[in-house]
Scaffold this motif. Structure first.
Motif, PDB file in Angstrom:
ATOM      1  N   VAL A   1       0.835  -1.196   0.000  1.00  8.04           N
ATOM      2  CA  VAL A   1       0.000   0.000   0.000  1.00  8.04           C
ATOM      3  C   VAL A   1       0.870   1.246   0.000  1.00  8.04           C
ATOM      4  O   VAL A   1       0.545   2.257  -0.634  1.00  8.04           O
ATOM      5  N   ALA A   2       2.001   1.185   0.712  1.00  8.08           N
ATOM      6  CA  ALA A   2       2.914   2.329   0.735  1.00  8.08           C
ATOM      7  C   ALA A   2       3.406   2.652  -0.667  1.00  8.08           C
ATOM      8  O   ALA A   2       3.526   3.827  -1.042  1.00  8.08           O
ATOM      9  N   GLY A   3       3.659   1.615  -1.450  1.00  7.98           N
ATOM     10  CA  GLY A   3       4.074   1.844  -2.834  1.00  7.98           C
ATOM     11  C   GLY A   3       2.991   2.521  -3.643  1.00  7.98           C
ATOM     12  O   GLY A   3       3.273   3.349  -4.510  1.00  7.98           O
TER      13      GLY A   3
ATOM     14  N   LYS B   1       1.643  10.020  -5.669  1.00 10.58           N
ATOM     15  CA  LYS B   1       2.397  11.273  -5.615  1.00 10.58           C
ATOM     16  C   LYS B   1       3.212  11.468  -6.889  1.00 10.58           C
ATOM     17  O   LYS B   1       3.334  12.588  -7.400  1.00 10.58           O
ATOM     18  N   MET B   2       3.765  10.361  -7.399  1.00 11.15           N
ATOM     19  CA  MET B   2       4.539  10.449  -8.631  1.00 11.15           C
ATOM     20  C   MET B   2       3.645  10.775  -9.821  1.00 11.15           C
ATOM     21  O   MET B   2       4.065  11.457 -10.760  1.00 11.15           O
ATOM     22  N   ASP B   3       2.403  10.296  -9.801  1.00 10.30           N
ATOM     23  CA  ASP B   3       1.446  10.651 -10.850  1.00 10.30           C
ATOM     24  C   ASP B   3       1.286  12.166 -10.944  1.00 10.30           C
ATOM     25  O   ASP B   3       1.311  12.759 -12.021  1.00 10.30           O
ATOM     26  N   LYS B   4       1.106  12.792  -9.785  1.00  7.16           N
ATOM     27  CA  LYS B   4       0.903  14.243  -9.748  1.00  7.16           C
ATOM     28  C   LYS B   4       2.153  14.974 -10.247  1.00  7.16           C
ATOM     29  O   LYS B   4       2.064  15.932 -11.018  1.00  7.16           O
TER      30      LYS B   4
ATOM     31  N   GLY C   1       6.285   1.940 -12.418  1.00  9.94           N
ATOM     32  CA  GLY C   1       6.368   1.490 -11.034  1.00  9.94           C
ATOM     33  C   GLY C   1       5.993   2.595 -10.073  1.00  9.94           C
ATOM     34  O   GLY C   1       4.895   3.134 -10.113  1.00  9.94           O
ATOM     35  N   GLU C   2       6.925   2.961  -9.223  1.00  6.94           N
ATOM     36  CA  GLU C   2       6.700   4.018  -8.236  1.00  6.94           C
ATOM     37  C   GLU C   2       7.572   5.243  -8.499  1.00  6.94           C
ATOM     38  O   GLU C   2       7.833   6.037  -7.597  1.00  6.94           O
TER      39      GLU C   2
ATOM     40  N   ILE D   1      13.599   9.487 -11.293  1.00  3.80           N
ATOM     41  CA  ILE D   1      13.071  10.151 -10.102  1.00  3.80           C
ATOM     42  C   ILE D   1      12.410   9.113  -9.214  1.00  3.80           C
ATOM     43  O   ILE D   1      11.452   8.454  -9.622  1.00  3.80           O
ATOM     44  N   THR D   2      12.925   8.951  -8.006  1.00  6.47           N
ATOM     45  CA  THR D   2      12.403   7.949  -7.083  1.00  6.47           C
ATOM     46  C   THR D   2      12.203   8.559  -5.695  1.00  6.47           C
ATOM     47  O   THR D   2      12.708   9.640  -5.390  1.00  6.47           O
ATOM     48  N   ALA D   3      11.472   7.840  -4.861  1.00  8.35           N
ATOM     49  CA  ALA D   3      11.213   8.311  -3.494  1.00  8.35           C
ATOM     50  C   ALA D   3      12.475   8.220  -2.653  1.00  8.35           C
ATOM     51  O   ALA D   3      13.217   7.237  -2.729  1.00  8.35           O
TER      52      ALA D   3
END
Length: 231
Positions: A72-74, A80-83, A101-102, A215-217
């Protein structure tokens, strides 16, 4: 606004192997996608996929997949990455934005950041386009960004490797000069790898002289997403 490309992972887990495939999808649910990835190993599986796709190229894509958190965290991170991807696309229509992915794979080709042959100096147009990305990157500070530099095939391989490193470093330096935290960025030179066009024509070589972002978290975004997922 052009459509943002989306790559989803269809994953099947068995006791003996992990089978993977990638397909372009439209309007996918990132929370569901993150949960599916998490069910088969999350970050471990993401690292395997990233390493495999990274062999022989696909540096930015491999880096994004290697940062998979899953669960779920992913899904929270994916939303957030969509935005952020939409804002990048709005700010810089000439860029190639891929949601995978994320994370986000961002290709800045000749329409966005162009380099002259054997040069790593940013042109006035390149600087103006990078300026458009600064507000977006500022709004999403909890991300890590890897900058990949590329060249065309003109000249010796060793020279192009160094040149690609200098191009990535030039982009990082410019973004840092605009107030973005330099520690968010790392750079990698890819040399002549992964051409996106033919090197047999001037036009094709121009397209290959480019930079790509993965770009990653960062750790904070991951921790925040995990807390949100527990609510």
């Amino acid at each position: 606004m052009k459509k943002i490309s989306v790559i989803a992972l269809a994953l099947i887990f068995s006791t003996s192997s992990i089978l993977t495939s990638c397909e372009a999808v439209k309007n996918t649910n990132n929370t569901q996608r993150g949960a599916a990835i998490g069910a088969v190993g999350g970050a471990i599986l993401g690292g395997v996929l990233g390493n495999n796709l990274g062999k022989g190229g696909n540096g930015a894509l491999g880096a994004v997949l290697g940062g998979v958190v899953g669960g779920v965290a992913g899904g929270v991170i994916g939303n957030k990455m969509d935005k952020q991807a939409r804002q990048i696309d709005n700010a810089l229509p000439g860029a190639d934005v891929v949601r995978v992915g994320e994370g986000i794979k961002l290709v800045l080709n000749e329409n966005a950041v162009r380099f002259d042959t054997s040069k790593s100096t940013l042109t006035a147009t390149a600087k103006a386009n990078l300026d458009k990305l600064v507000p977006v990157f500022s709004e999403y500070p909890d991300t890590n960004i890897v900058i990949y530099g590329y060249t065309d095939s003109t000249g010796k391989v060793e020279y192009n490797q160094t040149l690609s490193e200098q191009r990535a470093a030039a982009v990082k330096s410019y973004l840092a000069s605009k107030g973005l935290l330099g520690s968010r960025f790392t750079t990698t030179g890819m040399g002549i790898a992964d051409p996106i066009a033919t090197n047999d024509t001037p036009e094709g070589r121009s397209q290959n002289r480019r930079v790509e972002f993965a770009i990653t978290a960062n750790d904070k975004m991951v921790q925040d997403a995990q807390k949100e997922a527990q609510k």
